[in-house]
Each structure stands twice: as C-alpha cells, then as structure tokens.
Design a protein around this motif. Structure first.
Motif, short mmCIF file in Angstrom:
data_model
loop_
_atom_site.label_atom_id
_atom_site.label_comp_id
_atom_site.label_asym_id
_atom_site.label_seq_id
_atom_site.Cartn_x
_atom_site.Cartn_y
_atom_site.Cartn_z
N VAL A 1 0.61 -1.19 -0.04
CA VAL A 1 -0.27 0.09 -0.14
C VAL A 1 0.71 1.36 -0.13
CG1 VAL A 1 -0.25 -0.09 2.58
CG2 VAL A 1 -2.00 1.16 1.24
N GLU A 2 1.92 1.07 0.62
CA GLU A 2 2.76 2.41 0.86
C GLU A 2 3.51 2.52 -0.69
OE1 GLU A 2 2.81 4.62 3.21
OE2 GLU A 2 1.82 3.07 4.60
N GLU A 3 3.65 1.66 -1.43
CA GLU A 3 4.08 1.75 -2.87
C GLU A 3 3.27 2.10 -3.84
OE1 GLU A 3 7.49 1.38 -2.87
OE2 GLU A 3 7.69 0.52 -0.77
N CYS A 4 1.96 2.14 -3.46
CA CYS A 4 1.09 2.55 -4.51
C CYS A 4 0.73 3.98 -4.67
CB CYS A 4 -0.21 1.78 -4.36
SG CYS A 4 -0.21 -0.05 -4.24
N ASP A 5 0.49 4.49 -5.50
CA ASP A 5 -0.08 5.82 -5.74
C ASP A 5 -1.37 5.93 -5.22
OD1 ASP A 5 -1.84 7.85 -7.44
OD2 ASP A 5 0.18 8.81 -7.42
N PRO A 6 -1.60 6.98 -4.10
CA PRO A 6 -2.67 6.93 -3.16
C PRO A 6 -4.08 7.11 -4.06
CG PRO A 6 -1.09 8.04 -1.96
CD PRO A 6 -0.66 7.74 -3.41
N GLU A 7 -3.84 8.14 -4.97
CA GLU A 7 -5.19 8.71 -5.85
C GLU A 7 -5.56 7.36 -6.72
OE1 GLU A 7 -8.32 10.53 -7.33
OE2 GLU A 7 -6.90 11.19 -5.72
N ARG A 8 -4.53 6.73 -7.33
CA ARG A 8 -4.75 5.68 -8.45
C ARG A 8 -5.41 4.61 -7.46
NH1 ARG A 8 -3.21 6.69 -13.43
NH2 ARG A 8 -1.57 8.14 -13.79
N LEU A 9 -5.02 4.34 -6.19
CA LEU A 9 -5.52 3.22 -5.43
C LEU A 9 -7.11 3.53 -5.14
CD1 LEU A 9 -4.92 0.58 -4.15
CD2 LEU A 9 -4.30 1.93 -2.19
N ARG A 10 -7.41 4.71 -4.93
CA ARG A 10 -8.71 5.22 -4.90
C ARG A 10 -9.59 4.98 -5.95
NH1 ARG A 10 -6.33 9.08 -1.23
NH2 ARG A 10 -6.01 10.48 -2.81
N ARG A 11 -8.99 5.42 -7.02
CA ARG A 11 -9.86 5.32 -8.39
C ARG A 11 -10.07 3.78 -8.62
NH1 ARG A 11 -6.41 9.20 -12.50
NH2 ARG A 11 -6.62 11.16 -11.19
N LEU A 12 -9.18 2.98 -8.19
CA LEU A 12 -9.16 1.57 -8.56
C LEU A 12 -10.43 0.89 -7.78
CD1 LEU A 12 -8.35 -1.18 -9.44
CD2 LEU A 12 -6.78 -1.36 -7.43
N VAL A 13 -10.58 1.29 -6.41
CA VAL A 13 -11.56 0.91 -5.60
C VAL A 13 -13.05 1.38 -5.99
CG1 VAL A 13 -12.66 0.85 -3.32
CG2 VAL A 13 -10.08 0.60 -3.73
N ARG A 14 -12.91 2.67 -6.53
CA ARG A 14 -14.14 3.31 -6.97
C ARG A 14 -14.73 2.82 -8.37
NH1 ARG A 14 -13.12 9.46 -8.57
NH2 ARG A 14 -12.15 8.26 -10.50
N ASP A 15 -13.67 2.70 -9.39
CA ASP A 15 -13.87 2.53 -10.84
C ASP A 15 -13.94 1.10 -11.04
OD1 ASP A 15 -14.13 5.30 -10.92
OD2 ASP A 15 -12.11 5.22 -11.90
N GLY A 16 -13.33 0.16 -10.12
CA GLY A 16 -13.19 -1.13 -10.35
C GLY A 16 -12.36 -1.64 -11.26
N SER A 17 -11.38 -1.04 -11.86
CA SER A 17 -10.34 -1.26 -12.81
C SER A 17 -9.22 -0.39 -12.56
CB SER A 17 -10.92 -1.06 -14.01
OG SER A 17 -10.92 -0.18 -14.61
N GLY A 18 -7.81 -1.03 -13.07
CA GLY A 18 -6.82 -0.31 -12.92
C GLY A 18 -5.67 -0.93 -13.61
N ASP A 19 -4.42 -0.51 -13.59
CA ASP A 19 -3.42 -1.04 -14.31
C ASP A 19 -2.03 -0.95 -13.74
OD1 ASP A 19 -2.59 1.60 -14.86
OD2 ASP A 19 -3.31 1.69 -16.84
N LYS A 20 -0.83 -1.12 -14.12
CA LYS A 20 0.48 -1.04 -13.78
C LYS A 20 0.84 0.29 -13.06
CE LYS A 20 2.96 -0.33 -18.04
NZ LYS A 20 3.76 -0.72 -18.96
N ARG A 21 0.05 1.52 -13.58
CA ARG A 21 0.43 2.87 -13.23
C ARG A 21 -0.19 2.87 -11.72
NH1 ARG A 21 -2.22 6.02 -17.85
NH2 ARG A 21 -3.67 4.42 -17.46
#
Length: 433
Positions: free
Chosen positions: A50-70
C-alpha cells in the motif's frame, strides 16, 4: 494419471517487489492461458504494498473497479514460480497418486533437476468482479467482518498508528479484485485445466484447494500444497461466493479451488481469503470466488484483448478479425417481398436459425437464403417454427443444397451469456443480402 486429470502444473505463486523498496507482495496464482502466458491471481498481492501505490490511483481502483500497472509509484519486479514438469517419458517415476515428469535444466556447471522454474511477468490489468462485491457488501459488511492476518492489531490500534486499520479497510475493499499478469518468457504448452460453471456448484460438493502457503517465501517446501474439504456454502447470484472448510493459510489467496470427482479435478474457484473474522471471532472457513464469474468479469474489462484469450472465450475463440468470420454465418432470409436475418448453426447440414415471424405465412417451402459473398439464393425447407402468436419466436430452416463454402465454415460454439460482456449484433437490418 493422464495430463487431462493433472491440472496442478498450472497453479503457481506470484510475487511483486518494488525496485527501490523492501516490501514484497506474494500469493498464489493460476496459469489461465498457457499459450499467451496469462496468470490470474488475487488482489491480496497488493496488501503489503500500500505504501508503494499511488494513493489517488488506489482510490480510483476501488471506486471505478479497474486499474493497471500505473497504480505503483515506481518500477516493480514481478516473478512467477511454476512447477517444473514435462510430458516426456524420460526420467519418469511413479507414486501412488500420480505420475510425475521432472525436467532436467542445464546450467553451465552441472545438470540439475529442479522442482520449479521462475518466470518474469508484467502487470496487465487489475479488475473487479462486481457480482462478488455486491454479495460481500450484503452478506459480509465491513462493520462486522475483517480479513486480516492478526485481528488483535486492529483491535489495539492507537491514534498514532492507524496502519493496521488502513490495512483492514484495504483488505476488505480489494477482496472482490483480481490481477492479470502476462509472463514474458514462458514457452507455450497445452492447457490441461477444465472449468466448472458456477451454477453447478452446491453445498456438500467435495473440493480441494491447491495453493502455496506463504506465497513465494518457501516454494521449495510448500509449492502447491493440497487441502481437502467440502463446499460449506454457496451464496449470491450464480453462486459467485464459495465457502469451504478446506483449510489454507496466508499466501494461498489466488490459489485454485478444484471440484473433485473421482480422480478428475475441475477448476471451480479461486481463493480470495484464507482468514476471516466476524465480530472479532475467527471463522474457520476459506473464501473463494467462482472462476466462471471471474472470467466473465475479466472479459468485460479486456475489450481489445477479448478475442485473444482462447481458453476462456465463450463464443468460439476466432482470434483477430473474428467479425468477418461471424458475418460468414449470417444469412439473409427472403420470403416473398419481405426479408429478415438468420444464422447458420449447423454448417454441415445447412441448418439456419431465424425468427418465426420472418417466415410470415410460408409453409414448408417458399423460403430463400443468400449471403454477402454470393448474389444467388438457395431454396430452404422449414423444419421447425413456433406459432406466430407464441411468446417464443424461433424457426429452423434447412438448405436443400449445402454449398461448398458453407460446409467448410467453422462451427459456431455456444456458451452462457455473462453480464457485462461485449456482444455483436450482425444482420440485414436495412437492405437485403
């Protein structure tokens, strides 16, 4: 035991480690596509990172249901550990359970036989199984259920240290998420996995978990350990959530849940939680998601790669350019001055399915069909039709003379519709064929 009955070689471990960090995420996984080297695993891989993840992209992942290597702030190394087996007869030995075929790996110094091989991978996509999320939200709300290794850390957290609480929340939010990884140096091999549809699962079915305790920490000891039990509970639409008394420990998330029938193993689920707590009390059940539901969700997230996943393609695995091939199966059905569309369902016998209302008042003949490749039409006989005022609207017609190009077409394969998947409608809507 034949390779068809021996699917364990496609269960593996996965690890992600940042280049400039000490944390490592590790769990089990399944080699879903042996031709393209596609590994399916669970999002518990992200829990320690979790400390290595971009906080905003992690929030978007949970909100939108998809993400990638970024989702990661920096570069990461992904490593997959697979059993080292071969279908050759050399160096074969037998046990009471199954035949094992170890492979000799050549090093510069000495010839070795190793129990596993490691491959590099890259993160392709992170996606959510929405139906699983809905079931978990309803049946296992976050205010009474936790999915952490140490529940005491959550109970005793202070205001200065909320990391455990954040981890518990992250574990819950990512429970319905899965990760697809593509191997970079895997030699294509035969796929020996057979998938069981979620609707066939029922409480009491014998099952087996094949996973690696502690993930990639000690694969030489724990790689693909087995644990047997029954399906204790099947919950949610299409039986998306599976609970079993087959025990597993952290690191087993992403592992395979097999339905056991005699000596056969049918892949029916993927482990999503090895430990769960209700109102701070341990519940001795492992949780899994039905694999057919995960594949359906994956298809809806991979629109541009949908036709490439041959082993999980419901419609027939046509590969690139499949639409022109589908068009070959579409016919213009002509009845007098009216026309409609039909689809060839048996190319060898020339059987075409259409709607009953398209045939209008035609009896047993008077129906012609044509396709986009030929200006001529062919006579058909009506072999079945539902009444015009029936709630169903189906008819079957058969060509009297099956043309050569029709008999050489690939057969269309049939599959169950999956909510959220991409569909195509092909027909003669405005002009005759």
């Amino acid at each position: 035991m034949s390779t068809e009955e021996d699917p364990y070689s496609q269960v593996c471990t996965v690890s992600i480690k940042p280049l400039d960090g000490k944390a490592e995420g590790t769990c089990s996984g399944i080699l879903l596509d042996t031709q393209q080297g596609l590994i399916l695993t669970h999002a518990s891989l992200l829990y320690p990172l979790v400390e290595e993840c971009d906080p905003e992209r992690l929030r978007r992942l949970v909100r939108d249901g998809s993400g990638d290597k970024r989702i990661f702030s920096g570069a990461v190394n992904i490593e997959v550990t697979l059993p080292n087996s071969d279908n050759g007869l050399e160096n074969t030995f037998f046990t009471n359970d199954r035949t094992i075929h170890p492979v000799k790996l050549l090093s510069q110094a000495v010839q070795d036989v190793r129990p596993f091989v490691r491959c590099k991978g890259k993160l392709k996509t992170i996606f959510e199984c929405k139906r699983l999320r809905d079931v978990l939200t309803k049946l296992m709300p976050s205010d009474s259920w936790q999915f952490v290794e140490d529940i005491s850390a959550v109970e005793n957290k202070t205001e200065q240290d909320n990391k455990s609480g954040n981890k518990a929340e992250l574990c819950y939010n990512l429970l319905p998420f899965f990760i697809l990884i593509k191997l970079q140096n895997l030699y294509p091999m035969e796929n020996v996995l057979s998938v069981r549809d979620s609707v066939d699962n029922k409480a009491g079915d014998p099952v087996e978990i094949c996973a690696t305790p502690f993930g990639n920490m000690s694969p030489e000891v724990f790689l693909n350990a087995k644990s047997r039990g029954i399906l204790s509970k099947v919950a949610g639409p299409r039986g998306v959530l599976l609970m079993t008394d087959a025990r597993c420990v952290p690191g087993s998330e992403g592992g395979a849940l097999f339905y056991c029938h005699k000596r056969k193993r049918l892949l029916t689920g993927i482990v999503i939680a090895s430990l769960c707590w209700k109102n701070n009390e341990w519940v001795g059940l492992s949780l899994a998601c039905a694999i057919s539901e995960v594949i359906g969700s994956l298809k809806s997230h991979l629109t541009h790669d949908l036709d490439k996943i041959k082993r999980t393609e419901y419609v027939g695995g046509f590969g690139q350019g499949f639409i022109p091939r589908l068009i070959k199966h579409v016919r213009c059905v002509n009845v007098g001055h009216n026309w409609g569309s039909g689809v060839v369902i048996d190319s060898e016998k020339g059987v075409i399915m259409t709607c009953s209302h398209v045939l209008n008042d035609a009896k047993y003949s008077g129906v012609h069909v044509s396709d986009s490749e030929s200006s001529s039409s062919e006579m058909c006989n009506i072999i079945y039709r539902t009444p015009l005022k029936s709630q169903f609207d189906i008819a079957l017609i058969q060509q009297k003379n099956v043309t050569a190009h029709l008999s050489e077409d690939k057969q269309i394969r049939f599959g169950k519709a999956v909510e959220g998947e991409v569909v195509y409608v092909i027909g003669h809507a405005i002009f005759r064929g």
